[in-house]
Scaffold this motif. Sequence first.
Motif, short mmCIF file in Angstrom:
data_model
loop_
_atom_site.label_atom_id
_atom_site.label_comp_id
_atom_site.label_asym_id
_atom_site.label_seq_id
_atom_site.Cartn_x
_atom_site.Cartn_y
_atom_site.Cartn_z
N TYR A 1 0.82 -1.21 0.00
CA TYR A 1 0.00 0.00 0.00
C TYR A 1 0.86 1.26 0.00
CZ TYR A 1 -4.51 -2.32 0.61
OH TYR A 1 -5.65 -3.06 0.40
N ILE A 2 1.98 1.24 0.69
CA ILE A 2 2.87 2.40 0.71
C ILE A 2 3.46 2.65 -0.67
CG2 ILE A 2 5.07 3.26 1.60
CD1 ILE A 2 4.39 1.85 4.25
N ILE A 3 3.96 1.60 -1.31
CA ILE A 3 4.56 1.74 -2.64
C ILE A 3 3.49 2.18 -3.65
CG2 ILE A 3 5.65 0.50 -4.55
CD1 ILE A 3 6.98 -1.30 -2.41
N GLY A 4 2.34 1.50 -3.63
CA GLY A 4 1.27 1.86 -4.56
C GLY A 4 0.77 3.27 -4.33
N GLY A 5 0.63 3.66 -3.06
CA GLY A 5 0.16 5.00 -2.75
C GLY A 5 1.11 6.08 -3.22
N ALA A 6 2.42 5.83 -3.09
CA ALA A 6 3.42 6.80 -3.55
C ALA A 6 3.34 6.99 -5.06
CB ALA A 6 4.82 6.35 -3.13
N ALA A 7 3.19 5.88 -5.79
CA ALA A 7 3.09 5.96 -7.25
C ALA A 7 1.83 6.71 -7.67
CB ALA A 7 3.11 4.56 -7.86
N VAL A 8 0.71 6.42 -6.97
CA VAL A 8 -0.55 7.08 -7.30
C VAL A 8 -0.47 8.58 -7.01
CG1 VAL A 8 -2.99 7.22 -6.67
CG2 VAL A 8 -1.93 5.00 -7.05
N PHE A 9 0.23 8.95 -5.95
CA PHE A 9 0.38 10.37 -5.64
C PHE A 9 1.08 11.10 -6.79
CE2 PHE A 9 2.98 13.83 -3.80
CZ PHE A 9 1.94 14.67 -3.43
N LEU A 10 2.09 10.47 -7.38
CA LEU A 10 2.78 11.10 -8.51
C LEU A 10 1.86 11.21 -9.72
CD1 LEU A 10 6.27 9.38 -8.18
CD2 LEU A 10 5.67 11.74 -7.60
N VAL A 11 1.02 10.20 -9.93
CA VAL A 11 0.04 10.28 -11.02
C VAL A 11 -0.90 11.46 -10.78
CG1 VAL A 11 -1.91 9.12 -12.13
CG2 VAL A 11 0.13 7.81 -11.53
N MET A 12 -1.34 11.62 -9.53
CA MET A 12 -2.27 12.69 -9.20
C MET A 12 -1.62 14.06 -9.37
SD MET A 12 -5.03 11.26 -8.76
CE MET A 12 -5.83 12.80 -8.35
N ARG A 13 -0.35 14.19 -9.03
CA ARG A 13 0.33 15.47 -9.24
C ARG A 13 0.46 15.78 -10.73
NH1 ARG A 13 2.73 18.45 -4.99
NH2 ARG A 13 3.20 19.83 -6.76
N ALA A 14 0.71 14.74 -11.54
CA ALA A 14 0.76 14.95 -12.99
C ALA A 14 -0.60 15.40 -13.51
CB ALA A 14 1.19 13.66 -13.69
N LEU A 15 -1.66 14.74 -13.04
CA LEU A 15 -3.02 15.13 -13.44
C LEU A 15 -3.33 16.53 -12.95
CD1 LEU A 15 -5.82 14.56 -14.58
CD2 LEU A 15 -6.37 13.36 -12.45
N GLY A 16 -2.92 16.84 -11.73
CA GLY A 16 -3.18 18.17 -11.17
C GLY A 16 -2.52 19.28 -11.97
N GLU A 17 -1.29 19.04 -12.40
CA GLU A 17 -0.60 20.06 -13.20
C GLU A 17 -1.36 20.34 -14.49
OE1 GLU A 17 3.76 20.93 -15.29
OE2 GLU A 17 3.58 19.35 -13.78
#
Length: 481
Positions: A49-65
């Motif tokens: 969950y930690i590894i998956g959550g970190a990767a998803v956070f980066l996806v969300m920052r890309a989407l947010g930009e």
Amino acid sequence: MSSFGQALARGLNVRHIRFMALGSAIGTGLFYGSAAAIQAAGPAVLLAYIIGGAAVFLVMRALGEMAVRHPVSGSFGHYASRYLGPFAGFITGWTFAFEMAIVAIADVTAFGIYMGFWFPEVPRWIWILAVIFLIAALNLMRVKVFGETEFWLSIIKVSAIIAMIAGGAAIIVFGFGLPDAANPGLDTLLGSGGFFANGIWGVLASFAVVMFAFGGIETIGITAGEAENPKKAIPAAINTVPVRILLFYVGALSVLMMIFPWEQIDGETSPFVQIFDALGIPAAAHILNAVVITAAISAINSDTFGAGRMMFALARQGQAPAGFARISRHGVPWMTVAVMAAVLLVGVVLNALLPESLFLLIASIATFATVWVWLMILLSHIAMKREIKRQRLPASEFGVPFWPVASYAALGFMVFIVALLGIMPDTRVALIVGVVWIGLLFVAYRLWVRGPGRERAVLADETGVYSENNDVAAKAPAPAG
């Protein structure tokens, strides 16, 4: 009355958007699907969950930009068209709609299971049919009413998770409700084979359900077209929601496995309900069952919203039936709500035919669709960053941290997850279904969307929606050639 060509009503503020994303991503994956992940990986599921959550956070920052730069309805479907081409936008948009539909079927499946805790003699499909009508009604109301409903539903389950973590911590410290021989804490967590009880292979096997659990968080991007202030609301939601989800998942599951031996979590019902029921805490299991039912309704609500808004955007681009762009007098795309209700009725049939094996199958297929969408978000973002550099455009107001290393690392991880689906025997069917789905979309695009000059016209129209100063009403010139 309804009409074509109208814009969606803007009525979602920061708290609506923040809790809508929570509604989609904190639901069945945590309250029910976590049992399968725990069975696969043991305590090491926390690392997954930690590894998956970190990767998803980066996806969300890309989407947010991208969402702050281009706040439009359809979000990442538009961005894929804008930066990767109309076919990429077509695949991304329809795969997200497919993802939300599949996740919603998983959620209604879990809802039926939860109701079975109280009413074991009532067929599951009856409860599923009832919740479909409820969700359809909620999604036909004004978007502000929908946002308020989702806010309060999410408040209930978030509060319950916090209370459960606090209560679980008290049980660990004081031993409330535990047998005399119990030894809560790290001894219980690690007592059945250690942290990597099922080895690295078990951790890898858990990723299908782990990534499914985070699916739907990208709905934040979909809300950009209906946010009152996208430049404020989107970053505020993205910066807080992924971290909170990660804490909720890791914190809640850590407490559960410190109280109750992980190998005894059987997946017959929500592991939260099972554990507190086994501990004999008066009414706790019934209260938790009410909470997970609320969570399921919230998740289905968000899933229906996300899929409907994406189909609306596809229709506006000429990539879906024109009827999907019909707007009700409340500013809601009512036709897409009706389509989602019809899709959820498939869940009624599937639950009648495959009540035992349905959830893992659906979760695996949804994982493929989810990860595919995340891949396209990352690829669109990378293409946007290259264009910004090539054309020397102003820097983004809400950039991805540690660019470009973080973005490429997240991209590699998502490719790894897709490959993992094919390697694992239990999830291989998901990759097969995913490949067939992409193939069907290719055929559909060639037959019904692409025509002489049509692809270029769609791309020109897509490009005209965007401007680099965030004024989405301004028309940029269509690309030459």
